[in-house]
Design a protein around this motif. Structure first.
Motif, PDB file in Angstrom:
ATOM      1  N   ASP A  98      34.185  44.914  42.671  1.00 26.47           N
ATOM      2  CA  ASP A  98      34.317  44.247  43.975  1.00 26.47           C
ATOM      3  C   ASP A  98      35.776  44.382  44.413  1.00 26.47           C
ATOM      4  O   ASP A  98      36.671  43.858  43.762  1.00 26.47           O
ATOM      5  CB  ASP A  98      33.902  42.784  43.853  1.00 26.47           C
ATOM      6  CG  ASP A  98      33.988  42.062  45.192  1.00 26.47           C
ATOM      7  OD1 ASP A  98      34.157  42.749  46.226  1.00 26.47           O
ATOM      8  OD2 ASP A  98      33.923  40.826  45.196  1.00 26.47           O
ATOM      9  N   GLU A  99      35.989  45.083  45.511  1.00 26.07           N
ATOM     10  CA  GLU A  99      37.365  45.396  45.916  1.00 26.07           C
ATOM     11  C   GLU A  99      38.193  44.146  46.163  1.00 26.07           C
ATOM     12  O   GLU A  99      39.348  44.054  45.745  1.00 26.07           O
ATOM     13  CB  GLU A  99      37.343  46.265  47.177  1.00 26.07           C
ATOM     14  CG  GLU A  99      38.740  46.674  47.650  1.00 26.07           C
ATOM     15  CD  GLU A  99      38.688  47.540  48.891  1.00 26.07           C
ATOM     16  OE1 GLU A  99      39.770  47.880  49.412  1.00 26.07           O
ATOM     17  OE2 GLU A  99      37.575  47.880  49.348  1.00 26.07           O
ATOM     18  N   LEU A 100      37.640  43.143  46.849  1.00 30.13           N
ATOM     19  CA  LEU A 100      38.383  41.949  47.198  1.00 30.13           C
ATOM     20  C   LEU A 100      38.798  41.162  45.959  1.00 30.13           C
ATOM     21  O   LEU A 100      39.975  40.811  45.783  1.00 30.13           O
ATOM     22  CB  LEU A 100      37.569  41.066  48.143  1.00 30.13           C
ATOM     23  CG  LEU A 100      38.244  39.783  48.629  1.00 30.13           C
ATOM     24  CD1 LEU A 100      39.531  40.126  49.379  1.00 30.13           C
ATOM     25  CD2 LEU A 100      37.297  38.988  49.525  1.00 30.13           C
ATOM     26  N   SER A 101      37.852  40.887  45.095  1.00 29.70           N
ATOM     27  CA  SER A 101      38.161  40.093  43.898  1.00 29.70           C
ATOM     28  C   SER A 101      39.064  40.870  42.928  1.00 29.70           C
ATOM     29  O   SER A 101      39.961  40.297  42.290  1.00 29.70           O
ATOM     30  CB  SER A 101      36.877  39.678  43.191  1.00 29.70           C
ATOM     31  OG  SER A 101      36.141  40.822  42.760  1.00 29.70           O
ATOM     32  N   ALA A 102      38.838  42.178  42.806  1.00 30.82           N
ATOM     33  CA  ALA A 102      39.662  42.992  41.909  1.00 30.82           C
ATOM     34  C   ALA A 102      41.103  43.074  42.408  1.00 30.82           C
ATOM     35  O   ALA A 102      42.054  42.977  41.619  1.00 30.82           O
ATOM     36  CB  ALA A 102      39.061  44.386  41.793  1.00 30.82           C
ATOM     37  N   THR A 103      41.275  43.234  43.730  1.00 32.79           N
ATOM     38  CA  THR A 103      42.628  43.283  44.305  1.00 32.79           C
ATOM     39  C   THR A 103      43.349  41.953  44.118  1.00 32.79           C
ATOM     40  O   THR A 103      44.549  41.914  43.803  1.00 32.79           O
ATOM     41  CB  THR A 103      42.554  43.648  45.798  1.00 32.79           C
ATOM     42  OG1 THR A 103      41.852  44.881  45.963  1.00 32.79           O
ATOM     43  CG2 THR A 103      43.942  43.775  46.389  1.00 32.79           C
ATOM     44  N   THR A 104      42.613  40.854  44.302  1.00 32.85           N
ATOM     45  CA  THR A 104      43.214  39.526  44.108  1.00 32.85           C
ATOM     46  C   THR A 104      43.639  39.328  42.668  1.00 32.85           C
ATOM     47  O   THR A 104      44.744  38.812  42.388  1.00 32.85           O
ATOM     48  CB  THR A 104      42.205  38.435  44.514  1.00 32.85           C
ATOM     49  OG1 THR A 104      41.798  38.645  45.863  1.00 32.85           O
ATOM     50  CG2 THR A 104      42.821  37.070  44.355  1.00 32.85           C
ATOM     51  N   THR A 105      42.802  39.733  41.725  1.00 27.33           N
ATOM     52  CA  THR A 105      43.141  39.607  40.297  1.00 27.33           C
ATOM     53  C   THR A 105      44.356  40.454  39.951  1.00 27.33           C
ATOM     54  O   THR A 105      45.272  40.010  39.224  1.00 27.33           O
ATOM     55  CB  THR A 105      41.941  40.030  39.428  1.00 27.33           C
ATOM     56  OG1 THR A 105      40.808  39.242  39.758  1.00 27.33           O
ATOM     57  CG2 THR A 105      42.270  39.873  37.948  1.00 27.33           C
ATOM     58  N   LEU A 106      44.415  41.656  40.489  1.00 22.97           N
ATOM     59  CA  LEU A 106      45.510  42.579  40.196  1.00 22.97           C
ATOM     60  C   LEU A 106      46.846  42.054  40.748  1.00 22.97           C
ATOM     61  O   LEU A 106      47.864  42.017  40.036  1.00 22.97           O
ATOM     62  CB  LEU A 106      45.198  43.946  40.777  1.00 22.97           C
ATOM     63  CG  LEU A 106      46.180  45.076  40.472  1.00 22.97           C
ATOM     64  CD1 LEU A 106      46.275  45.312  38.977  1.00 22.97           C
ATOM     65  CD2 LEU A 106      45.748  46.356  41.194  1.00 22.97           C
ATOM     66  N   THR A 107      46.846  41.621  42.012  1.00 22.83           N
ATOM     67  CA  THR A 107      48.085  41.131  42.630  1.00 22.83           C
ATOM     68  C   THR A 107      48.535  39.800  42.023  1.00 22.83           C
ATOM     69  O   THR A 107      49.745  39.554  41.886  1.00 22.83           O
ATOM     70  CB  THR A 107      47.891  40.977  44.143  1.00 22.83           C
ATOM     71  OG1 THR A 107      46.752  40.139  44.408  1.00 22.83           O
ATOM     72  CG2 THR A 107      47.677  42.335  44.801  1.00 22.83           C
ATOM     73  N   SER A 108      47.590  38.948  41.639  1.00 18.37           N
ATOM     74  CA  SER A 108      47.952  37.668  41.012  1.00 18.37           C
ATOM     75  C   SER A 108      48.589  37.899  39.651  1.00 18.37           C
ATOM     76  O   SER A 108      49.596  37.242  39.295  1.00 18.37           O
ATOM     77  CB  SER A 108      46.712  36.780  40.871  1.00 18.37           C
ATOM     78  OG  SER A 108      46.146  36.492  42.128  1.00 18.37           O
ATOM     79  N   THR A 109      48.027  38.829  38.884  1.00 17.76           N
ATOM     80  CA  THR A 109      48.601  39.156  37.574  1.00 17.76           C
ATOM     81  C   THR A 109      50.000  39.740  37.741  1.00 17.76           C
ATOM     82  O   THR A 109      50.940  39.371  37.006  1.00 17.76           O
ATOM     83  CB  THR A 109      47.710  40.150  36.831  1.00 17.76           C
ATOM     84  OG1 THR A 109      46.384  39.619  36.726  1.00 17.76           O
ATOM     85  CG2 THR A 109      48.245  40.441  35.447  1.00 17.76           C
ATOM     86  N   TYR A 110      50.151  40.646  38.696  1.00 18.20           N
ATOM     87  CA  TYR A 110      51.454  41.260  38.960  1.00 18.20           C
ATOM     88  C   TYR A 110      52.487  40.191  39.344  1.00 18.20           C
ATOM     89  O   TYR A 110      53.606  40.182  38.807  1.00 18.20           O
ATOM     90  CB  TYR A 110      51.318  42.301  40.075  1.00 18.20           C
ATOM     91  CG  TYR A 110      52.631  42.908  40.511  1.00 18.20           C
ATOM     92  CD1 TYR A 110      53.127  44.037  39.868  1.00 18.20           C
ATOM     93  CD2 TYR A 110      53.369  42.357  41.556  1.00 18.20           C
ATOM     94  CE1 TYR A 110      54.336  44.595  40.253  1.00 18.20           C
ATOM     95  CE2 TYR A 110      54.566  42.908  41.956  1.00 18.20           C
ATOM     96  CZ  TYR A 110      55.055  44.013  41.302  1.00 18.20           C
ATOM     97  OH  TYR A 110      56.246  44.567  41.699  1.00 18.20           O
ATOM     98  N   GLY A 111      52.127  39.283  40.243  1.00 10.73           N
ATOM     99  CA  GLY A 111      53.068  38.258  40.684  1.00 10.73           C
ATOM    100  C   GLY A 111      53.473  37.316  39.566  1.00 10.73           C
ATOM    101  O   GLY A 111      54.655  36.948  39.436  1.00 10.73           O
TER     102      GLY A 111
END
Length: 303
Positions: free
Chosen positions: A56-69
């Motif tokens: 899921d693009e939305l949830s995967a992008t959110t997980t990726l950016t949250s981990t990065y931050g």
């Protein structure tokens, strides 16, 4: 034999470059920030198609950016401790290694976990080391022109980040997901050259000659007060001496006037005494002459 001037040691005050090599440090810091934040602002453009095909693009992008931050900001706290123990150049090299390694590993990503590890952990730690070391170097290389140097850095970064997503999308249209990430990874290796520019600031310190002795401002103030007091006392002494001379001149004038009058009286007295003596002498001679005439005119035998 050497003269005293040749043997005299010259002391220097060290000052930050405030320019010179510092402008290369500005360029290096600008490059660090672009290499760190550029992939972050274009993550949706580069990794969006991959995430939409596998997750899921939305949830995967959110997980990726949250981990990065989270990892990025946590690394900032660790970097503060590292900069107190090692040089900012060393910290920048470590950050460049982790950042470029994460970008290179992302070329071969196969699932979300791999992407989180390469982008959300390795790149986040590398960026968390690069950006603080870059601004620490700016802080040490500049003093009066620090605001100007940071303004240049932020201006270039802001303008570059505005067009970075458009460039990423252009690369995606021509080279695809992995080709674009390969170009980004190749560009990220420039961080090593940027880290190499971060020389220790002591290599470029400006030396300004100074006197051998540091002035003691309390002693200078005391000397100034003594000097002022001496001038005041000298003025008062000179004024008193001038008044004394004026008074002495007046007294001498009076004394000379009195002496002149006394001398005049004495001379008058002497002149009067001389006239009296002359008168007496003339009177005696007159009497003697009369006696001689009387004796001559008297007849013989006359008694």
């Amino acid at each position: 034999m050497a003269s005293p001037h040749e043997c005299k040691a010259i002391k220097y005050n060290s000052m930050v470059p405030d320019g010179g090599w510092g402008y290369l440090v500005v360029f290096s810091s600008t490059l660090f920030v672009i290499l760190s934040l550029g992939p972050a602002v274009s993550i949706a453009s580069i990794f969006g198609p991959f995430l939409s095909n596998h997750h899921d693009e939305l949830s995967a992008t959110t997980t990726l950016t949250s981990t990065y931050g989270a990892v990025f900001h946590l690394t900032g706290l660790i970097t503060n401790v590292l900069l107190q123990k090692v040089s900012f150049r060393t910290v920048a090299f470590i950050g460049a290694l982790l950042n470029s390694s994460g970008n290179f590993a992302a070329i071969f990503v196969t699932d979300l976990q791999f992407l989180i590890l390469s982008y959300g952990v390795f790149q986040a730690i590398g960026n968390g080391l690069l950006i603080p070391s870059a601004f620490t170097a700016l802080n040490e290389y500049f003093d009066s022109r620090k605001t100007f140097a940071i303004a240049i850095c932020h201006t270039i970064v802001g303008a570059t980040l505005m067009i970075y997503p458009a460039i990423a999308q252009l690369l995606m249209d021509n080279y695809g997901f992995r080709g674009t990430q390969a170009i980004v990874a190749a560009f990220s290796f420039n961080s090593f050259f940027a880290a190499f520019v971060l020389h220790p600031v002591k290599w470029h310190m400006k030396k300004i000659p100074t006197s051998n002795e540091t002035p003691n401002f309390s002693e200078l103030s005391l000397h100034k007060k003594k000097h002022h007091r001496s001038n005041k006392e000298f003025s008062e002494t000179a004024s008193n001496e001038f008044e004394s001379r004026e008074l002495l001149n007046e007294n001498l004038t009076e004394i000379l006037s009195v002496e002149k009058k006394s001398l005049s009286k004495s001379l008058t007295s002497i002149a009067s005494f001389g006239n009296a003596v002359i008168y007496v002498e003339l009177r005696k001679r007159t009497q003697n002459n009369q006696r001689l005439l009387f004796s001559v005119d008297r007849p013989c035998g006359t008694q």
